[in-house]
Design a protein around this motif. Structure first.
Motif, PDB file in Angstrom:
ATOM      1  N   CYS A  18       0.827  -1.213   0.000  1.00 53.70           N
ATOM      2  CA  CYS A  18       0.000   0.000   0.000  1.00 53.70           C
ATOM      3  C   CYS A  18       0.861   1.264   0.000  1.00 53.70           C
ATOM      4  O   CYS A  18       0.544   2.240  -0.674  1.00 53.70           O
ATOM      5  CB  CYS A  18      -0.948  -0.001   1.191  1.00 53.70           C
ATOM      6  SG  CYS A  18      -2.257  -1.230   1.057  1.00 53.70           S
ATOM      7  N   ARG A  21       2.147   1.690  -3.530  1.00 50.82           N
ATOM      8  CA  ARG A  21       1.051   2.106  -4.408  1.00 50.82           C
ATOM      9  C   ARG A  21       0.770   3.591  -4.225  1.00 50.82           C
ATOM     10  O   ARG A  21       0.643   4.339  -5.191  1.00 50.82           O
ATOM     11  CB  ARG A  21      -0.203   1.279  -4.107  1.00 50.82           C
ATOM     12  CG  ARG A  21      -1.353   1.565  -5.049  1.00 50.82           C
ATOM     13  CD  ARG A  21      -2.596   0.717  -4.752  1.00 50.82           C
ATOM     14  NE  ARG A  21      -2.261  -0.690  -4.700  1.00 50.82           N
ATOM     15  CZ  ARG A  21      -2.488  -1.477  -3.639  1.00 50.82           C
ATOM     16  NH1 ARG A  21      -3.071  -0.997  -2.558  1.00 50.82           N
ATOM     17  NH2 ARG A  21      -2.150  -2.745  -3.666  1.00 50.82           N
ATOM     18  N   TYR A  22       0.685   4.044  -2.973  1.00 50.13           N
ATOM     19  CA  TYR A  22       0.388   5.453  -2.718  1.00 50.13           C
ATOM     20  C   TYR A  22       1.544   6.349  -3.165  1.00 50.13           C
ATOM     21  O   TYR A  22       1.324   7.412  -3.738  1.00 50.13           O
ATOM     22  CB  TYR A  22       0.063   5.701  -1.242  1.00 50.13           C
ATOM     23  CG  TYR A  22      -0.643   7.014  -1.048  1.00 50.13           C
ATOM     24  CD1 TYR A  22      -2.019   7.089  -1.138  1.00 50.13           C
ATOM     25  CD2 TYR A  22       0.076   8.178  -0.810  1.00 50.13           C
ATOM     26  CE1 TYR A  22      -2.680   8.304  -0.993  1.00 50.13           C
ATOM     27  CE2 TYR A  22      -0.563   9.391  -0.665  1.00 50.13           C
ATOM     28  CZ  TYR A  22      -1.937   9.453  -0.758  1.00 50.13           C
ATOM     29  OH  TYR A  22      -2.579  10.657  -0.633  1.00 50.13           O
ATOM     30  N   LYS A  24       3.617   5.889  -5.543  1.00 53.64           N
ATOM     31  CA  LYS A  24       3.710   5.942  -7.010  1.00 53.64           C
ATOM     32  C   LYS A  24       2.513   6.632  -7.650  1.00 53.64           C
ATOM     33  O   LYS A  24       2.661   7.361  -8.624  1.00 53.64           O
ATOM     34  CB  LYS A  24       3.821   4.533  -7.596  1.00 53.64           C
ATOM     35  CG  LYS A  24       5.159   3.896  -7.368  1.00 53.64           C
ATOM     36  CD  LYS A  24       5.198   2.518  -8.001  1.00 53.64           C
ATOM     37  CE  LYS A  24       6.542   1.856  -7.775  1.00 53.64           C
ATOM     38  NZ  LYS A  24       6.602   0.528  -8.396  1.00 53.64           N
ATOM     39  N   ARG A  25       1.303   6.387  -7.102  1.00 52.11           N
ATOM     40  CA  ARG A  25       0.101   6.856  -7.775  1.00 52.11           C
ATOM     41  C   ARG A  25      -0.725   7.851  -6.987  1.00 52.11           C
ATOM     42  O   ARG A  25      -1.689   8.400  -7.504  1.00 52.11           O
ATOM     43  CB  ARG A  25      -0.784   5.668  -8.152  1.00 52.11           C
ATOM     44  CG  ARG A  25      -0.091   4.757  -9.162  1.00 52.11           C
ATOM     45  CD  ARG A  25      -1.007   3.702  -9.638  1.00 52.11           C
ATOM     46  NE  ARG A  25      -1.636   3.039  -8.494  1.00 52.11           N
ATOM     47  CZ  ARG A  25      -2.227   1.872  -8.537  1.00 52.11           C
ATOM     48  NH1 ARG A  25      -2.297   1.229  -9.649  1.00 52.11           N
ATOM     49  NH2 ARG A  25      -2.757   1.333  -7.456  1.00 52.11           N
ATOM     50  N   LYS A  30      -6.763   0.120  -5.922  1.00 55.26           N
ATOM     51  CA  LYS A  30      -6.139  -0.830  -6.848  1.00 55.26           C
ATOM     52  C   LYS A  30      -6.789  -0.686  -8.211  1.00 55.26           C
ATOM     53  O   LYS A  30      -8.009  -0.581  -8.310  1.00 55.26           O
ATOM     54  CB  LYS A  30      -6.342  -2.275  -6.370  1.00 55.26           C
ATOM     55  CG  LYS A  30      -5.549  -2.640  -5.156  1.00 55.26           C
ATOM     56  CD  LYS A  30      -5.760  -4.106  -4.852  1.00 55.26           C
ATOM     57  CE  LYS A  30      -4.965  -4.548  -3.653  1.00 55.26           C
ATOM     58  NZ  LYS A  30      -5.139  -5.970  -3.375  1.00 55.26           N
TER      59      LYS A  30
END
Length: 104
Positions: A18, A21-22, A24-25, A30
């Motif tokens: 997580c 993910r955060y 990077k985006r 998801k």
């Protein structure tokens, strides 16, 4: 970290997946690849040998970082499975030459 606004997550504990993910985006959401409609199942790479053949086609997102590759030059493109795997592995859609005369 990662140029994201982390204020919404203040006090939160994130697992590594997580967190990555955060960072990077900028979201914990998801993304899921949904099958493209039949009318869009055509590889847009001009050098593809079989642009309409195959069962898997991928629309490329501008923020995609799969395989550590920079996919931004392909943003919006649709790739067949063969072309997708080629870019994933080599970071290029150019066919890699086979070593000639390689001894076994």
């Amino acid at each position: 970290s990662g140029g994201q606004d982390w204020s919404a997550l203040t006090g939160s504990v994130l697992c590594k997946a997580c967190y990555m993910r955060y960072s990077k985006r900028g979201t914990l959401h998801k993304t899921r690849n949904h099958p493209l409609p039949p009318s869009e199942r055509r590889c847009t790479h001009g050098g593809c040998n079989n642009p309409q053949k195959g069962s898997d086609f991928y629309r490329i997102d501008a923020n995609k970082t799969t395989g550590g590759q920079d996919w931004s030059p392909l943003a919006g493109a649709v790739l067949c499975h063969v072309c997708y795997k080629r870019y994933l592995k080599h970071g290029s859609l150019d066919r890699q030459p086979h070593p000639s005369g390689a001894s076994h």
